[in-house]
Write a protein that holds these residues in place. Sequence first.
Motif, PDB file in Angstrom:
ATOM      1  N   SER A  37       4.376   3.084  22.640  1.00  0.00           N
ATOM      2  CA  SER A  37       5.620   3.327  23.356  1.00  0.00           C
ATOM      3  C   SER A  37       6.131   2.086  24.081  1.00  0.00           C
ATOM      4  CB  SER A  37       5.412   4.443  24.392  1.00  0.00           C
ATOM      5  OG  SER A  37       4.507   4.017  25.403  1.00  0.00           O
ATOM      6  N   GLY A  38       5.280   1.066  24.220  1.00  0.00           N
ATOM      7  CA  GLY A  38       5.663  -0.136  24.955  1.00  0.00           C
ATOM      8  C   GLY A  38       5.530   0.015  26.457  1.00  0.00           C
ATOM      9  N   MET A 168      10.187  13.858  46.317  1.00  0.00           N
ATOM     10  CA  MET A 168      11.284  14.303  45.446  1.00  0.00           C
ATOM     11  C   MET A 168      11.970  13.103  44.800  1.00  0.00           C
ATOM     12  SD  MET A 168      13.016  17.411  47.652  1.00  0.00           S
ATOM     13  CE  MET A 168      14.368  17.604  46.486  1.00  0.00           C
ATOM     14  N   LEU A 169      12.155  12.030  45.563  1.00  0.00           N
ATOM     15  CA  LEU A 169      12.750  10.818  45.017  1.00  0.00           C
ATOM     16  C   LEU A 169      11.854  10.215  43.947  1.00  0.00           C
ATOM     17  CD1 LEU A 169      14.827   8.570  44.931  1.00  0.00           C
ATOM     18  CD2 LEU A 169      13.720   7.544  46.927  1.00  0.00           C
ATOM     19  N   MET A 170      10.551  10.154  44.222  1.00  0.00           N
ATOM     20  CA  MET A 170       9.617   9.609  43.240  1.00  0.00           C
ATOM     21  C   MET A 170       9.601  10.467  41.980  1.00  0.00           C
ATOM     22  SD  MET A 170       6.577   8.495  45.895  1.00  0.00           S
ATOM     23  CE  MET A 170       5.433   8.064  44.611  1.00  0.00           C
ATOM     24  N   SER A 171       9.631  11.773  42.144  1.00  0.00           N
ATOM     25  CA  SER A 171       9.635  12.671  40.987  1.00  0.00           C
ATOM     26  C   SER A 171      10.899  12.484  40.159  1.00  0.00           C
ATOM     27  CB  SER A 171       9.515  14.126  41.438  1.00  0.00           C
ATOM     28  OG  SER A 171       8.258  14.362  42.064  1.00  0.00           O
ATOM     29  N   ALA A 172      12.035  12.314  40.839  1.00  0.00           N
ATOM     30  CA  ALA A 172      13.295  12.092  40.120  1.00  0.00           C
ATOM     31  C   ALA A 172      13.229  10.807  39.302  1.00  0.00           C
ATOM     32  CB  ALA A 172      14.456  12.033  41.107  1.00  0.00           C
ATOM     33  N   LEU A 173      12.624   9.762  39.869  1.00  0.00           N
ATOM     34  CA  LEU A 173      12.480   8.501  39.138  1.00  0.00           C
ATOM     35  C   LEU A 173      11.518   8.648  37.963  1.00  0.00           C
ATOM     36  CD1 LEU A 173      12.443   6.030  42.140  1.00  0.00           C
ATOM     37  CD2 LEU A 173      14.162   6.129  40.326  1.00  0.00           C
ATOM     38  N   ILE A 174      10.474   9.450  38.133  1.00  0.00           N
ATOM     39  CA  ILE A 174       9.555   9.706  37.025  1.00  0.00           C
ATOM     40  C   ILE A 174      10.294  10.406  35.881  1.00  0.00           C
ATOM     41  CG2 ILE A 174       7.594  11.150  36.308  1.00  0.00           C
ATOM     42  CD1 ILE A 174       6.260  10.393  38.974  1.00  0.00           C
ATOM     43  N   PHE A 175      11.127  11.372  36.219  1.00  0.00           N
ATOM     44  CA  PHE A 175      11.911  12.047  35.181  1.00  0.00           C
ATOM     45  C   PHE A 175      12.861  11.055  34.502  1.00  0.00           C
ATOM     46  CE2 PHE A 175      10.160  15.939  36.576  1.00  0.00           C
ATOM     47  CZ  PHE A 175      10.514  16.927  35.665  1.00  0.00           C
ATOM     48  N   ARG A 180      13.401   9.227  27.518  1.00  0.00           N
ATOM     49  CA  ARG A 180      13.202   9.206  26.063  1.00  0.00           C
ATOM     50  C   ARG A 180      12.193  10.269  25.656  1.00  0.00           C
ATOM     51  NH1 ARG A 180      10.890   4.050  22.746  1.00  0.00           N
ATOM     52  NH2 ARG A 180       8.917   4.896  23.499  1.00  0.00           N
ATOM     53  N   ASN A 181      11.146  10.433  26.466  1.00  0.00           N
ATOM     54  CA  ASN A 181      10.155  11.469  26.181  1.00  0.00           C
ATOM     55  C   ASN A 181      10.791  12.851  26.233  1.00  0.00           C
ATOM     56  OD1 ASN A 181       8.797   9.169  27.968  1.00  0.00           O
ATOM     57  ND2 ASN A 181       7.287   9.849  26.456  1.00  0.00           N
ATOM     58  N   ILE A 182      11.699  13.046  27.194  1.00  0.00           N
ATOM     59  CA  ILE A 182      12.370  14.338  27.320  1.00  0.00           C
ATOM     60  C   ILE A 182      13.209  14.623  26.075  1.00  0.00           C
ATOM     61  CG2 ILE A 182      14.106  15.627  28.628  1.00  0.00           C
ATOM     62  CD1 ILE A 182      13.057  14.145  31.150  1.00  0.00           C
ATOM     63  N   ARG A 183      13.908  13.588  25.581  1.00  0.00           N
ATOM     64  CA  ARG A 183      14.670  13.766  24.337  1.00  0.00           C
ATOM     65  C   ARG A 183      13.735  14.138  23.190  1.00  0.00           C
ATOM     66  NH1 ARG A 183      17.536   9.088  26.058  1.00  0.00           N
ATOM     67  NH2 ARG A 183      16.348   7.780  24.598  1.00  0.00           N
ATOM     68  N   ASN A 184      12.590  13.443  23.115  1.00  0.00           N
ATOM     69  CA  ASN A 184      11.624  13.744  22.049  1.00  0.00           C
ATOM     70  C   ASN A 184      11.090  15.167  22.168  1.00  0.00           C
ATOM     71  OD1 ASN A 184      11.866  11.203  20.916  1.00  0.00           O
ATOM     72  ND2 ASN A 184      10.071  10.367  21.954  1.00  0.00           N
ATOM     73  N   LEU A 185      10.867  15.614  23.403  1.00  0.00           N
ATOM     74  CA  LEU A 185      10.364  16.974  23.604  1.00  0.00           C
ATOM     75  C   LEU A 185      11.364  18.013  23.118  1.00  0.00           C
ATOM     76  CD1 LEU A 185       8.790  16.564  27.164  1.00  0.00           C
ATOM     77  CD2 LEU A 185       7.546  17.202  25.088  1.00  0.00           C
ATOM     78  N   LYS A 196      -1.724   8.089  17.517  1.00  0.00           N
ATOM     79  CA  LYS A 196      -1.378   6.684  17.649  1.00  0.00           C
ATOM     80  C   LYS A 196       0.119   6.428  17.806  1.00  0.00           C
ATOM     81  CE  LYS A 196      -5.564   5.077  17.238  1.00  0.00           C
ATOM     82  NZ  LYS A 196      -6.218   4.330  18.334  1.00  0.00           N
ATOM     83  N   ALA A 197       0.933   7.382  17.489  1.00  0.00           N
ATOM     84  CA  ALA A 197       2.377   7.155  17.529  1.00  0.00           C
ATOM     85  C   ALA A 197       2.839   6.906  18.946  1.00  0.00           C
ATOM     86  CB  ALA A 197       3.129   8.356  16.955  1.00  0.00           C
ATOM     87  N   GLY A 198       3.894   6.101  19.094  1.00  0.00           N
ATOM     88  CA  GLY A 198       4.441   5.832  20.423  1.00  0.00           C
ATOM     89  C   GLY A 198       5.273   6.990  20.908  1.00  0.00           C
ATOM     90  N   GLY A 199       5.407   7.078  22.263  1.00  0.00           N
ATOM     91  CA  GLY A 199       6.198   8.148  22.814  1.00  0.00           C
ATOM     92  C   GLY A 199       6.515   7.936  24.247  1.00  0.00           C
TER      93      GLY A 199
END
Length: 199
Positions: A37-38, A168-175, A180-185, A196-199
Amino acid sequence: MPYDVLLIIAGYLLGSLSTAILTCRLMGLPDPRGVGSGNPGATNVLRAGGKGAAIITLAGDLFKGTLPVLAALMLHRGETAAGLVGLAAFLGHLYPVYFGFKGGKGVATALGVVFGLNPLAGIAVSATWLGMALVSRISSLSALTAFLLAPAYLYLLTHSASISLTMMLMSALIFWRHRRNIRNLTIGAEPRIGRKAGG
């Protein structure tokens, strides 16, 4: 107040130390920014170098979140200052001054901050991550679920609005860092733990 500013700066500088990149360099492994995933984090280091390197990375990222918070609390700076120092360490991981302000997604460092603020909340967040990981086998979904609930855990255990708002601010930044992961989900393309695939 000057002590709080110094602690915030120190927290940011400590958070800017990328455990993933430094571990891979010291162990002669590929740069995690060029693998999978880089992302310079423990999950991607697992792909780049295996369990040993991933464990070191995880421990380092946790430590740099916990240490500044504990330092602030031990110096009796108060819960608001401790939360801000933890936030600074978290931002250092996301935007590290030593690595062109391009860092990781912040999950382990944020968890370290939670442990520093309240160990029981840290256990609750960890248990949530583990439970979701066992069910879904998807690291990103586990992290998102855990940090969706982290502010509530902290508020229930500390009754501190300032700590909860900081989380809450930290959680928002994590989201945001996981967008990209959310789009993949949403399309069923997010890799499962151990692949092994990136994500």
